[in-house]
Design a protein around this motif. Structure first.
Motif, short mmCIF file in Angstrom:
data_model
loop_
_atom_site.label_atom_id
_atom_site.label_comp_id
_atom_site.label_asym_id
_atom_site.label_seq_id
_atom_site.Cartn_x
_atom_site.Cartn_y
_atom_site.Cartn_z
N ASN A 208 0.84 -1.15 0.09
CA ASN A 208 -0.05 0.03 -0.08
C ASN A 208 1.03 1.45 -0.05
O ASN A 208 1.84 1.40 0.85
N LYS A 209 0.66 2.12 -1.09
CA LYS A 209 1.67 3.16 -1.22
C LYS A 209 1.48 4.25 0.03
O LYS A 209 2.46 4.77 0.41
N GLU A 210 0.31 4.32 0.35
CA GLU A 210 0.02 5.31 1.36
C GLU A 210 0.43 5.02 2.80
O GLU A 210 1.25 5.79 3.40
N ALA A 211 0.21 3.61 3.00
CA ALA A 211 0.82 3.03 4.22
C ALA A 211 2.51 3.18 4.15
O ALA A 211 3.22 3.52 5.19
N LYS A 212 3.01 2.80 3.21
CA LYS A 212 4.44 2.92 2.95
C LYS A 212 5.21 4.21 3.46
O LYS A 212 5.99 4.27 3.93
N GLU A 213 4.31 5.28 2.47
CA GLU A 213 4.77 6.50 2.99
C GLU A 213 4.54 6.95 4.33
O GLU A 213 5.52 7.69 4.82
N LEU A 214 3.61 6.65 4.94
CA LEU A 214 3.39 6.76 6.37
C LEU A 214 4.29 6.12 7.35
O LEU A 214 4.89 6.96 8.16
N TYR A 215 4.68 5.19 7.00
CA TYR A 215 5.44 4.22 7.79
C TYR A 215 6.99 4.94 7.72
O TYR A 215 7.73 5.10 8.52
N ARG A 216 7.42 5.29 6.20
CA ARG A 216 8.72 5.78 6.08
C ARG A 216 8.90 7.26 6.91
O ARG A 216 9.91 7.54 7.55
N LYS A 217 7.84 8.15 6.82
CA LYS A 217 7.95 9.51 7.39
C LYS A 217 8.15 9.27 8.86
O LYS A 217 8.73 10.09 9.37
N ASN A 218 7.26 8.51 9.53
CA ASN A 218 7.44 8.26 11.09
C ASN A 218 8.74 7.49 11.29
O ASN A 218 9.41 7.98 12.32
N SER A 219 9.52 6.67 10.52
CA SER A 219 10.44 6.18 10.74
C SER A 219 11.80 7.21 10.89
O SER A 219 12.54 7.42 11.61
N GLU A 220 11.45 8.15 9.80
CA GLU A 220 12.50 9.29 9.69
C GLU A 220 12.47 10.12 11.02
O GLU A 220 13.41 10.75 11.37
N LYS A 221 11.04 10.43 11.25
CA LYS A 221 10.90 11.33 12.57
C LYS A 221 11.71 10.81 13.78
O LYS A 221 12.23 11.28 14.49
N LEU A 222 11.26 9.10 13.73
CA LEU A 222 11.79 8.79 15.07
C LEU A 222 13.45 8.60 15.20
O LEU A 222 14.04 8.69 15.99
N GLN A 223 14.11 8.55 13.86
CA GLN A 223 15.36 8.42 13.54
C GLN A 223 15.94 9.85 14.08
O GLN A 223 16.86 9.76 14.79
N LYS A 224 15.36 10.98 13.79
CA LYS A 224 15.84 12.22 14.20
C LYS A 224 15.81 12.38 15.78
O LYS A 224 16.78 12.92 16.35
N ALA A 225 14.90 11.81 16.27
CA ALA A 225 14.55 11.94 17.75
C ALA A 225 15.48 11.02 18.34
O ALA A 225 16.14 11.69 19.48
N ILE A 226 15.82 9.97 17.75
CA ILE A 226 17.05 9.15 18.50
C ILE A 226 18.18 9.83 18.27
O ILE A 226 19.18 9.83 19.51
N GLU A 227 18.38 10.44 17.43
CA GLU A 227 19.88 11.12 17.26
C GLU A 227 20.05 12.34 18.24
O GLU A 227 21.02 12.53 18.89
N LYS A 228 18.78 12.85 18.65
CA LYS A 228 19.06 14.03 19.67
C LYS A 228 18.94 13.50 20.99
O LYS A 228 19.78 14.02 21.79
N VAL A 229 18.30 12.33 21.36
CA VAL A 229 18.49 11.87 22.83
C VAL A 229 19.42 10.80 23.16
O VAL A 229 19.83 10.54 24.19
N SER A 230 20.10 10.39 22.08
CA SER A 230 21.12 9.60 22.10
C SER A 230 22.18 9.88 23.28
O SER A 230 22.68 8.92 24.09
N PRO A 231 22.81 11.18 22.97
CA PRO A 231 23.87 11.32 23.95
C PRO A 231 23.31 11.38 25.44
O PRO A 231 24.12 11.07 26.49
N ILE A 232 21.92 11.68 25.61
CA ILE A 232 21.60 11.69 27.08
C ILE A 232 21.38 10.15 27.69
O ILE A 232 21.58 9.80 28.94
N LEU A 233 20.77 9.62 26.90
CA LEU A 233 20.48 8.00 27.21
C LEU A 233 21.48 7.16 27.18
O LEU A 233 21.39 5.96 27.87
N ARG A 234 22.61 7.24 26.62
CA ARG A 234 23.73 6.38 26.57
C ARG A 234 24.69 6.69 27.90
O ARG A 234 25.35 5.84 28.28
N ASN A 235 24.52 7.79 28.60
CA ASN A 235 25.13 8.07 29.92
C ASN A 235 24.44 7.40 31.05
O ASN A 235 23.37 7.09 31.08
#
Length: 235
Positions: A208-235
């Motif tokens: 499903n193209k719509e579902a594929k795009e939705l999953y992709r966008k949310n995956s990218e958003k979550l990846q950006k969030a991970i990059e921001k909080v990684s320095p904090i959560l790794r300590n």
């Protein structure tokens, strides 16, 4: 016919005869129960209703100690627990416990249980095995995330397996080391990475193209969030 030819002929006949006898004996055993019993022998009852059949023991030239040894090999230590025991022609002892001494099963409780599948080895000698991972529908990213939860790296793992419930267990090279429990903050980071990896998998797995795009966008958003909080959560 010369003497040499005669000897060769007799040798060939002997070879054919030796090969034919076992074949014919096997064929007759399949066709005739009586012949099969004569060749292979019959089972002898050693225990019936929790009582030893002494005459059969003597007939088969078995002592009581030998019978008890055979029972112990079947994890049976008390004769009275046995409903029926028979010595097979092969020398093995087949044992049927009394109903009250048999292990309780899910069927006895009228319970339905899920089928247990064989565990898949996903790490061997510190190397990831991609084929078993694909078989269980997992990715390398998922595996690395699970290892992070355990606080270990690929290089430290001698063997890693995933059971039918999707749980990863590892055996480390150093048996003296215990697999550490994941700490709270690293566990949160690992969970976020797992969610991000799952979103990527969903995007790849749907048509499903719509579902594929939705999953992709949310995956990218979550990846950006991970990059921001990684320095904090790794300590």
């Amino acid at each position: 016919m010369t003497g040499l030819e005669q000897k060769i002929s007799l040798g060939i006949i002997a070879i054919i005869t030796c090969a034919a006898i076992p074949f014919l004996a096997g064929l007759l055993s399949l066709k005739s129960k009586g012949f099969r019993g004569f060749i292979e022998g019959k089972g002898s009852i050693f225990i019936k209703d929790g009582k030893i059949m002494e005459d059969n023991l003597k007939k088969e030239r078995y002592s009581t100690d030998e019978l008890l040894e055979l029972l112990r090999k079947k994890n049976v230590f008390q004769v009275s627990d046995v409903e029926f025991a028979v010595l097979e022609p092969t020398g093995d002892l087949s044992v049927l416990l009394k109903k009250e001494n048999q292990p309780l099963t899910a069927k006895d409780l009228n319970m339905s249980v899920a089928t247990v599948k064989e565990p898949q080895t996903v790490i061997m000698d510190g190397k990831i095995l991609d084929e078993p991972l694909t078989t269980i529908g997992r990715s390398r990213r998922w595996l690395i995330t699970e290892l992070e939860k355990l606080g270990v790296t690929i290089d430290n793992v001698f063997l890693g397996q995933v059971n039918s419930y999707g749980e990863l267990t590892v055996d480390l090279y150093d048996d003296k080391l215990k697999v550490p429990s994941p700490q709270e903050r690293p566990l949160i980071l690992a969970t976020m990475k797992k969610c991000q990896a799952d979103l990527e998998s969903f995007a790849l797995g749907t048509e499903n193209k719509e579902a594929k795009e939705l999953y992709r966008k949310n995956s990218e958003k979550l990846q950006k969030a991970i990059e921001k909080v990684s320095p904090i959560l790794r300590n």
